[in-house]
Design a protein around this motif. Sequence first.
Motif, short mmCIF file in Angstrom:
data_model
loop_
_atom_site.label_atom_id
_atom_site.label_comp_id
_atom_site.label_asym_id
_atom_site.label_seq_id
_atom_site.Cartn_x
_atom_site.Cartn_y
_atom_site.Cartn_z
N ASP A 270 0.83 -1.21 0.00
CA ASP A 270 0.00 0.00 0.00
C ASP A 270 0.87 1.26 0.00
O ASP A 270 0.49 2.28 -0.57
CB ASP A 270 -0.98 -0.01 1.18
N ASP A 271 2.06 1.17 0.63
CA ASP A 271 2.97 2.33 0.62
C ASP A 271 3.36 2.70 -0.80
O ASP A 271 3.29 3.87 -1.20
CB ASP A 271 4.22 2.04 1.48
N PHE B 40 0.57 4.36 -2.78
CA PHE B 40 0.41 5.76 -2.40
C PHE B 40 1.51 6.61 -3.05
O PHE B 40 1.24 7.65 -3.65
CB PHE B 40 0.45 5.92 -0.88
N LEU B 41 2.74 6.14 -2.92
CA LEU B 41 3.87 6.91 -3.44
C LEU B 41 3.81 7.04 -4.96
O LEU B 41 4.24 8.04 -5.53
CB LEU B 41 5.19 6.25 -3.02
N LYS C 59 1.33 7.59 -6.49
CA LYS C 59 0.21 8.51 -6.72
C LYS C 59 -1.00 7.81 -7.33
O LYS C 59 -1.69 8.37 -8.17
CB LYS C 59 0.64 9.70 -7.60
N PHE D 242 -4.15 7.67 0.81
CA PHE D 242 -4.04 6.52 1.70
C PHE D 242 -5.42 5.99 2.07
O PHE D 242 -5.60 4.78 2.25
CB PHE D 242 -3.25 6.87 2.96
N GLU D 243 -6.40 6.88 2.16
CA GLU D 243 -7.77 6.43 2.46
C GLU D 243 -8.26 5.51 1.34
O GLU D 243 -8.78 4.42 1.61
CB GLU D 243 -8.73 7.61 2.61
N ILE E 6 -6.51 3.94 -0.97
CA ILE E 6 -5.69 2.73 -1.07
C ILE E 6 -6.00 1.79 0.09
O ILE E 6 -5.98 0.56 -0.07
CB ILE E 6 -4.20 3.10 -1.18
N GLY E 7 -6.32 2.37 1.24
CA GLY E 7 -6.73 1.55 2.38
C GLY E 7 -8.00 0.77 2.07
O GLY E 7 -8.12 -0.42 2.39
N THR F 189 -7.07 -1.95 -0.20
CA THR F 189 -6.30 -2.96 0.53
C THR F 189 -7.24 -3.90 1.28
O THR F 189 -7.09 -5.13 1.22
CB THR F 189 -5.32 -2.29 1.51
N ARG F 190 -8.20 -3.32 1.97
CA ARG F 190 -9.16 -4.16 2.70
C ARG F 190 -9.94 -5.06 1.74
O ARG F 190 -10.17 -6.25 2.01
CB ARG F 190 -10.10 -3.30 3.54
N LEU G 223 -7.63 -7.75 0.42
CA LEU G 223 -7.36 -8.76 1.46
C LEU G 223 -8.46 -9.80 1.50
O LEU G 223 -8.19 -11.00 1.67
CB LEU G 223 -7.21 -8.08 2.83
N VAL H 261 0.94 -6.39 5.22
CA VAL H 261 0.59 -5.09 4.63
C VAL H 261 1.65 -4.08 5.08
O VAL H 261 1.88 -3.92 6.28
CB VAL H 261 -0.81 -4.63 5.09
N THR I 156 2.10 -0.87 5.54
CA THR I 156 1.90 0.12 6.61
C THR I 156 1.45 -0.56 7.90
O THR I 156 1.83 -0.15 8.99
CB THR I 156 0.88 1.21 6.24
N LEU J 261 -12.95 -8.62 8.74
CA LEU J 261 -11.63 -8.75 8.13
C LEU J 261 -10.50 -9.02 9.14
O LEU J 261 -9.70 -9.94 8.95
CB LEU J 261 -11.30 -7.49 7.31
#
Lengths: 415, 415
Positions: free
Chosen positions: A138-139, A142-143, A145, A149-150, A152-153, A156-157, A160, A177, A179, A387
Motif C-alpha cells: 500500500d505504501d 500511495f507513493l 500517486k 491513503f484512504e 488505497i486503504g 487494501t481491505r 485482502l 501489509v 503500513t 476482516l
Amino acid sequence: MSDSDDTDHDDTDSDRTARETPTDPTANPADEQAFTVTPYAVEGTIDYEKLLERFGAEPLTADRVERFPDHPAIRRGFFYAGRDVDRYLEAAESGDPHAIVTGRGPSGPMHLGHVLPLYLAKHLQRETGATVYVPLSDDEKFLAKEGSFEAIGEHTRDNLRDILAVGFDPERTRIVVDTADADLIYPLAVRLAEYLTPATVEAVYGQQGTVGLQFYPAVQAAHLLLPQLVAGRQPTLVPVAIDQDPHVRVCRDVAAKESLPVEKPGALLGRFLPSLEGPGKMSSSGDAPSIGLADDPETVAETIRDHAYTGGRATLEEHREKGGDPSVDVLFQYLRYCFEPDDDLERIAERYRAGDLLSGELKAIAIERITDFLAAHQRRRGKLDELATELEPYRLTDAERRRALERAGVPSILG
Amino acid sequence: MSDSDDTDHDDTDSDRTARETPTDPTANPADEQAFTVTPYAVEGTIDYEKLLERFGAEPLTADRVERFPDHPAIRRGFFYAGRDVDRYLEAAESGDPHAIVTGRGPSGPMHLGHVLPLYLAKHLQRETGATVYVPLSDDEKFLAKEGSFEAIGEHTRDNLRDILAVGFDPERTRIVVDTADADLIYPLAVRLAEYLTPATVEAVYGQQGTVGLQFYPAVQAAHLLLPQLVAGRQPTLVPVAIDQDPHVRVCRDVAAKESLPVEKPGALLGRFLPSLEGPGKMSSSGDAPSIGLADDPETVAETIRDHAYTGGRATLEEHREKGGDPSVDVLFQYLRYCFEPDDDLERIAERYRAGDLLSGELKAIAIERITDFLAAHQRRRGKLDELATELEPYRLTDAERRRALERAGVPSILG
C-alpha cells in the motif's frame, strides 16, 4: 560472497539489469527497437525467447516442468523461465522448507489476472507444503500517486478479502501489509537499504519522483527475503510476469551480501496474460476492459462477448472454410493456461482450427469456465467474517517478527 | 498555501537552503570562502551574523529573549536566532499548546554537549508546560554507517537512560525510537515523502550513498511534525545548532503543503558549543576529547586540565600582566551558556581579563560546576529501573498513534 548455489558469474544480477533498461547506453539498439520490456513499459511484439536471453534467465525445460506439481500454467508454458528453479524443486521434492512470495499492489479492485498467481501458489502449497507470503504494498501505491491513503486503504481491505478467499493454509501462509506491518518491514528495509545505492535504483527503475519511491526497492527486497528471515535460509520462488524480473534481480543482489543469512530468491517468470482486447498486459487501471473478481455471470458474459479479442474469421463462411487461430485468441489463452485442465484443450484447438468451433462457441466455453471459477471464489469470499478476525491467523506472530529482525541483525531495541 | 503565520515570501525555505550548500552554483564564492556551514561540514571562522543573513532566519531580539523563560543559554545569546519564534512565545504565554522537538542520533555514548539541549527543553517544559518530543534516529545512524544495528541498539538503550535521567514530565513528554516506533514513523514518513523529491534532498543534504539516507529526511519531517500530528496544530520549536537549520527548513516546506493539518515547525538556532580543544563542533566521534555523561569527577578534571583550550597567556607573568581572554576560553563559554546561572559570571570575566584569575583557577571553577551537574545527572540515572518499564510512560499510546496516523491521512488499514 554469497554462499548460495549461484548460477551467476562475474557480473551481478542488476549489472545485467542495467543493460536492459532503455536509458542504458550499452543496450543493443537493434534489439531495443524490436520490443521493450521493463517493469514500467512493455512495447512491441514480444519475442519471449530473445527476452530470456536478454535477461539471462534459465528456460523452464521439460525436465523442470515435469518436476513441478502439475498445473496448466506450468505444464502449458505460461511460466516458461526462471532463476534458481532447481534449488526450489529440490527442496520441494525432498520435503525441505521452501517458500513462494507473490504480492499485490492494492491500487484498485482485483481482477482475474491478479488472482491467478495466488491460485497457482495455493496449488503449489497444497502439493508440496510451500510456505506462501503475500505482501501488499500500500505504501508503494500511495507513493506512485495511485490514490490517497484512504482510497488505497479501501482497496487494501477489499483485496485482502479476495486473498483470503483463495483459501490458503493459515499454518503455511503469511499476509503482510506494508503500513500495518511497518514495525517489521521498515527496520528490515533500512537494513537492506544499506546495499541499495541511488545509482542502482535509478538504473533499474528509472528516475523516481519522490524519495519514497527511491526507498521502495528496499521494502520490496524485505518482502522477497521475508520467508528466509522468518524461518531460516530456504529456496524462495517468486512467480512474476517477466517484466517484473528486474525487481527480483535487485533483491538477488542484495541477498548475495555476505552478512545476510539468506540465499538469493529464485524467480518463476511468466508470459503476459493478454488483455481481453488483445496482446499486451491486462490492466485494472486505464480503460482496458477486464473481468473483475466481483463480476456476476451476466457481466462476465457481456464483457467477454463485447471485448474479447478472438482468433476467429471476419465472417461465418470464412471461419468455416479457413478455421480460427487459437494462438491469437485471448480466450483460448485463458483456457490454455488457467481454466481447461484436461485434454479437452487440444480438442478445442483442433475444432477451432478446423472451423468446426466458432468464436462465439469458444466464448461460451470460456464464459462457463470463468463464471464457475468466479462463483467458487465469490462463495468463499462471501463466507468471510470480519476482516481483522479472518486475517489474524495469517499475520506474522510476535515471535516470527522478532526472529526475522534478529536474523536480519536488527534486534528490537527494547527486547 | 500554508495558513501559518509565515515570515517567508516568494521562495520556499529549501529554495534558500539550496543556495547555501557548497555544491550550489548560485552561492556567493567570496562569502563561501570565508566559512562553510552545512549539516555535514562546519569550516572556517564562523560569522554568526552573516550566517543568519545567509540562512534568512530571524535574530533572537532582546524582546524575544525577555519573553522566554529565563535560561543562560537564551539570556546570554547561545541561542541567537530562530524561525517563527513569536508564534511559539505567544502560545507559551497564553497557555495554548506548544511543543519542542529535540532529537538524538544514537551513534555513541552521550556527552555534555548532547544533553544540554535536553535540559533546556526540560526547563521550558517546567516553566510554560511545553510538550517535549525526543526522537532517536537509530535508523539514520545505521544508514550513515556509524555501526551495526546491534551496536547502535546498545547506544540507543544507553542514550535512553540518559534522556530519562533528565527528568522530563512523563505527562508532557514523548520519546520515540525510529525502529521501535516504526509502526507510526514509517507510514508518516511515506506520507510526507510525497513532498520530497530526490532533487530537494540532494540540494540540501548532498549526494547520499544509499536510498535509505535519501529517504531519511522524510523520517525527520515526521519527527518534527509529530507533536502536531498527535495533538493538533500548534507552534513547535526545534532547538538546534545553526548548522542543522537546513533539516528544519526541509520540514517547513513539507509542512506548508495544504493537505497537511499542521503549521511549519519553528526553530531556535544556536551557536556551536566549542570542542574542549577549541573552536568548532564538539563531537563524540573521532579523537576530540569530550566530557562524557558517565565520567567520574577525576576523569572530568583530568580531561579539562589536559585538553581545555584556554584564553590564558603563555606564562604566569604574562597572564598577570596582560590578563586572559574569556571570549576564546572554552570553559568560560561553558560557564557562560550553561553552568553559571547568576552574576558571578561577569565577576569571573572581569577577574580573568584583569589577570587576577588564572586559567587553572577558571578550570577549577568549571570542573566544580560540571562535576556537580554530572553528579546530579548520574544520581538520577542510577535510580532508573529496567529500561522498558521506565520508558513506558514516555511512549506514545495506541490512541495517540492512531490519532497521528489519522491526522496525517494514513488511517490504519485494520482499524
